[in-house]
Scaffold this motif. Structure first.
Motif, PDB file in Angstrom:
ATOM      1  N   GLY A  49       6.682 -13.730  16.399  1.00  0.00           N
ATOM      2  CA  GLY A  49       6.693 -11.793  16.195  1.00  0.00           C
ATOM      3  C   GLY A  49       5.985 -11.242  15.904  1.00  0.00           C
ATOM      4  O   GLY A  49       5.048 -11.536  15.671  1.00  0.00           O
ATOM      5  N   ALA A  50       6.739  -9.885  16.007  1.00  0.00           N
ATOM      6  CA  ALA A  50       5.507  -8.534  15.783  1.00  0.00           C
ATOM      7  C   ALA A  50       5.776  -8.998  14.216  1.00  0.00           C
ATOM      8  O   ALA A  50       6.442  -9.476  13.396  1.00  0.00           O
ATOM      9  CB  ALA A  50       6.514  -7.416  15.972  1.00  0.00           C
ATOM     10  N   ASN A  51       4.252  -8.076  14.330  1.00  0.00           N
ATOM     11  CA  ASN A  51       3.421  -8.378  12.483  1.00  0.00           C
ATOM     12  C   ASN A  51       5.059  -7.248  11.913  1.00  0.00           C
ATOM     13  O   ASN A  51       5.657  -6.070  12.787  1.00  0.00           O
ATOM     14  CB  ASN A  51       1.833  -7.575  12.002  1.00  0.00           C
ATOM     15  N   ALA A  52       5.221  -7.379  10.703  1.00  0.00           N
ATOM     16  CA  ALA A  52       5.877  -6.453   9.401  1.00  0.00           C
ATOM     17  C   ALA A  52       5.625  -5.556   9.267  1.00  0.00           C
ATOM     18  O   ALA A  52       4.090  -5.923   8.965  1.00  0.00           O
ATOM     19  CB  ALA A  52       6.510  -7.141   8.725  1.00  0.00           C
ATOM     20  N   ASP A  53       5.519  -3.766   8.968  1.00  0.00           N
ATOM     21  CA  ASP A  53       5.814  -2.972   8.365  1.00  0.00           C
ATOM     22  C   ASP A  53       7.258  -2.349   7.515  1.00  0.00           C
ATOM     23  O   ASP A  53       7.413  -1.767   8.675  1.00  0.00           O
ATOM     24  CB  ASP A  53       4.675  -2.077   9.408  1.00  0.00           C
ATOM     25  N   ILE A  54       7.363  -2.364   6.473  1.00  0.00           N
ATOM     26  CA  ILE A  54       8.110  -2.056   5.878  1.00  0.00           C
ATOM     27  C   ILE A  54       8.027  -1.023   5.194  1.00  0.00           C
ATOM     28  O   ILE A  54       7.108  -1.240   4.070  1.00  0.00           O
ATOM     29  CB  ILE A  54       9.362  -3.259   5.593  1.00  0.00           C
ATOM     30  N   VAL A  55       8.726   0.230   5.327  1.00  0.00           N
ATOM     31  CA  VAL A  55       8.305   1.029   4.268  1.00  0.00           C
ATOM     32  C   VAL A  55       9.576   1.764   3.402  1.00  0.00           C
ATOM     33  O   VAL A  55      10.709   1.311   4.171  1.00  0.00           O
ATOM     34  CB  VAL A  55       8.220   2.591   5.401  1.00  0.00           C
ATOM     35  N   TYR A  56       9.749   1.920   2.382  1.00  0.00           N
ATOM     36  CA  TYR A  56      10.381   2.384   0.893  1.00  0.00           C
ATOM     37  C   TYR A  56       9.752   4.166   0.797  1.00  0.00           C
ATOM     38  O   TYR A  56       9.100   3.888   0.444  1.00  0.00           O
ATOM     39  CB  TYR A  56      10.089   0.997   0.291  1.00  0.00           C
ATOM     40  N   THR A 105       1.181  -1.970  -0.239  1.00  0.00           N
ATOM     41  CA  THR A 105       0.222  -0.139  -0.152  1.00  0.00           C
ATOM     42  C   THR A 105       1.352   1.148   0.074  1.00  0.00           C
ATOM     43  O   THR A 105       1.697   1.714   0.734  1.00  0.00           O
ATOM     44  CB  THR A 105      -0.958   0.279   1.785  1.00  0.00           C
ATOM     45  N   PHE A 106       1.225   1.941  -0.457  1.00  0.00           N
ATOM     46  CA  PHE A 106       0.632   3.237  -0.901  1.00  0.00           C
ATOM     47  C   PHE A 106       0.534   4.184   0.113  1.00  0.00           C
ATOM     48  O   PHE A 106      -0.849   4.377   0.702  1.00  0.00           O
ATOM     49  CB  PHE A 106       1.320   4.532  -2.011  1.00  0.00           C
ATOM     50  N   LYS A 107       1.169   4.979   1.018  1.00  0.00           N
ATOM     51  CA  LYS A 107       1.001   6.045   2.038  1.00  0.00           C
ATOM     52  C   LYS A 107       1.676   6.905   2.556  1.00  0.00           C
ATOM     53  O   LYS A 107       3.328   7.035   1.291  1.00  0.00           O
ATOM     54  CB  LYS A 107       0.801   5.548   3.210  1.00  0.00           C
ATOM     55  N   LYS A 108       1.523   8.420   2.738  1.00  0.00           N
ATOM     56  CA  LYS A 108       2.001   9.441   2.764  1.00  0.00           C
ATOM     57  C   LYS A 108       3.442   8.984   2.945  1.00  0.00           C
ATOM     58  O   LYS A 108       4.298  10.436   2.491  1.00  0.00           O
ATOM     59  CB  LYS A 108       1.456  10.555   3.425  1.00  0.00           C
ATOM     60  N   ASP A 109       4.078   8.761   3.466  1.00  0.00           N
ATOM     61  CA  ASP A 109       5.541   8.163   4.385  1.00  0.00           C
ATOM     62  C   ASP A 109       6.169   7.259   3.794  1.00  0.00           C
ATOM     63  O   ASP A 109       7.838   7.564   3.269  1.00  0.00           O
ATOM     64  CB  ASP A 109       5.913   7.852   5.730  1.00  0.00           C
ATOM     65  N   GLY A 110       5.583   6.664   2.248  1.00  0.00           N
ATOM     66  CA  GLY A 110       6.134   6.198   0.962  1.00  0.00           C
ATOM     67  C   GLY A 110       5.256   4.703   1.052  1.00  0.00           C
ATOM     68  O   GLY A 110       3.819   4.464   1.156  1.00  0.00           O
ATOM     69  N   TYR A 111       5.655   3.868   0.283  1.00  0.00           N
ATOM     70  CA  TYR A 111       5.250   2.443   0.028  1.00  0.00           C
ATOM     71  C   TYR A 111       5.496   1.209   0.905  1.00  0.00           C
ATOM     72  O   TYR A 111       6.639   0.936   1.178  1.00  0.00           O
ATOM     73  CB  TYR A 111       6.104   1.800  -1.162  1.00  0.00           C
ATOM     74  N   HIS A 112       4.088   1.043   1.426  1.00  0.00           N
ATOM     75  CA  HIS A 112       3.948   0.254   2.717  1.00  0.00           C
ATOM     76  C   HIS A 112       4.499  -1.676   2.283  1.00  0.00           C
ATOM     77  O   HIS A 112       3.566  -1.815   1.333  1.00  0.00           O
ATOM     78  CB  HIS A 112       3.076   0.174   4.376  1.00  0.00           C
ATOM     79  N   VAL A 113       5.132  -2.327   2.712  1.00  0.00           N
ATOM     80  CA  VAL A 113       5.026  -3.962   2.442  1.00  0.00           C
ATOM     81  C   VAL A 113       4.337  -4.405   3.953  1.00  0.00           C
ATOM     82  O   VAL A 113       5.555  -4.209   5.107  1.00  0.00           O
ATOM     83  CB  VAL A 113       6.305  -4.428   1.972  1.00  0.00           C
ATOM     84  N   THR A 114       3.620  -5.000   3.526  1.00  0.00           N
ATOM     85  CA  THR A 114       3.693  -6.105   5.100  1.00  0.00           C
ATOM     86  C   THR A 114       3.051  -6.917   5.257  1.00  0.00           C
ATOM     87  O   THR A 114       2.696  -7.676   4.348  1.00  0.00           O
ATOM     88  CB  THR A 114       1.592  -4.922   5.559  1.00  0.00           C
ATOM     89  N   ALA A 115       3.640  -7.399   6.084  1.00  0.00           N
ATOM     90  CA  ALA A 115       3.005  -9.351   6.482  1.00  0.00           C
ATOM     91  C   ALA A 115       2.432  -9.267   8.161  1.00  0.00           C
ATOM     92  O   ALA A 115       3.562  -8.850   8.805  1.00  0.00           O
ATOM     93  CB  ALA A 115       4.461 -10.279   6.178  1.00  0.00           C
ATOM     94  N   SER A 116       2.181 -10.741   7.999  1.00  0.00           N
ATOM     95  CA  SER A 116       1.082 -11.619   9.716  1.00  0.00           C
ATOM     96  C   SER A 116       0.978 -12.474   9.791  1.00  0.00           C
ATOM     97  O   SER A 116       1.170 -13.538   8.967  1.00  0.00           O
ATOM     98  CB  SER A 116       0.364 -10.762   9.901  1.00  0.00           C
TER      99      SER A 116
END
Length: 245
Positions: free
Chosen positions: A227-234, A74-85
């Protein structure tokens, strides 16, 4: 006489060992020097063939690149988020998001990455997508984790691990910033079979591999077991022609 001969032999052996060690250190230093100072600066000094802040899905350039957009990309104001749970059993997950419109062979890549949460993120390059295998990723991966380590690998199928090859196993580096909301700039130069890797402008390692020659660019997000869910911003992606034009 025997004692003197032994002493001379020991001294000579010590000198030989020292000379060999110095030669090895010098060769390593020369190899690193040839890969570092001016190479990266020259590679990213020109005009990018693709430049994108990755903050606006309605941007014409972003749309033209055909980035994945779904629950994990997903695109947000701070960048492109790649998430995983993690799945229902608590097993770690591996997610990738990629652009589908641009194929790159030789290039230099620079992108900012922020591990907000989760285990690791990274850059796929010379990426291939197998539509017959549920969109399996193949190619190269430059991965960085939340403990300040990096890893380089290639694979015919990153999802299943088929054909996985570790080109550089997990290696600690003091140049990698750790902590949430801390950005690291990942930089790669791919020139034929020569692959150079940098973080925050500092040279990490050189890899020789000819397994993959061209493909897309993608980004990674992973979690560990329980582990914690992932939220990586590019953000701030730049792709330059190489050699520089």
């Amino acid at each position: 006489a025997t004692a003197q001969a032994n002493a001379v032999a020991t001294q000579q052996a010590s000198k030989n060992a020292t000379a060999t060690a110095v030669t090895g250190v010098t060769a390593t230093a020369q190899a690193n020097a040839s890969a570092t100072p001016g190479v990266l600066q020259t590679a990213i000094a020109g005009t990018p063939t693709y430049q994108d802040t990755l903050t606006n899905p309605n941007n014409q350039t972003t749309q033209a690149a055909q980035w994945d957009q779904n629950n994990n990309c997903t695109f947000k104001k701070d960048g492109y988020h790649v998430t995983a749970s993690n799945n229902v059993l608590g097993s770690g997950q591996f997610k990738g998001c990629h652009e589908a419109a641009n194929q790159y062979q030789n290039m230099a890549i620079s992108v900012d990455m922020d591990i907000v949460s989760g285990h690791s993120g990274g850059v796929f390059f010379r990426l291939g997508i197998d539509s017959q295998a549920l969109g399996a990723y193949s190619g190269y991966l430059f991965e960085v984790d939340n403990a300040g380590r990096y890893k380089i690998s290639s694979s015919a199928n990153f999802s299943t691990g088929s054909g996985n090859q570790i080109l550089q196993d997990w290696t600690q580096s003091s140049v990698i910033k750790t902590g949430s909301t801390v950005k690291n700039t990942l930089q790669i130069i791919a020139n034929g079979s020569t692959l150079l890797f940098y973080i925050n402008g500092t040279f990490l390692t050189k890899v020789q591999d000819s397994g993959f020659t061209s493909g897309d660019i993608g980004f990674l997000g992973t979690t560990t077991n329980n582990g914690a869910n992932a939220d990586i911003v590019y953000s701030n992606l730049n792709v330059y022609p190489y050699p520089p034009s």
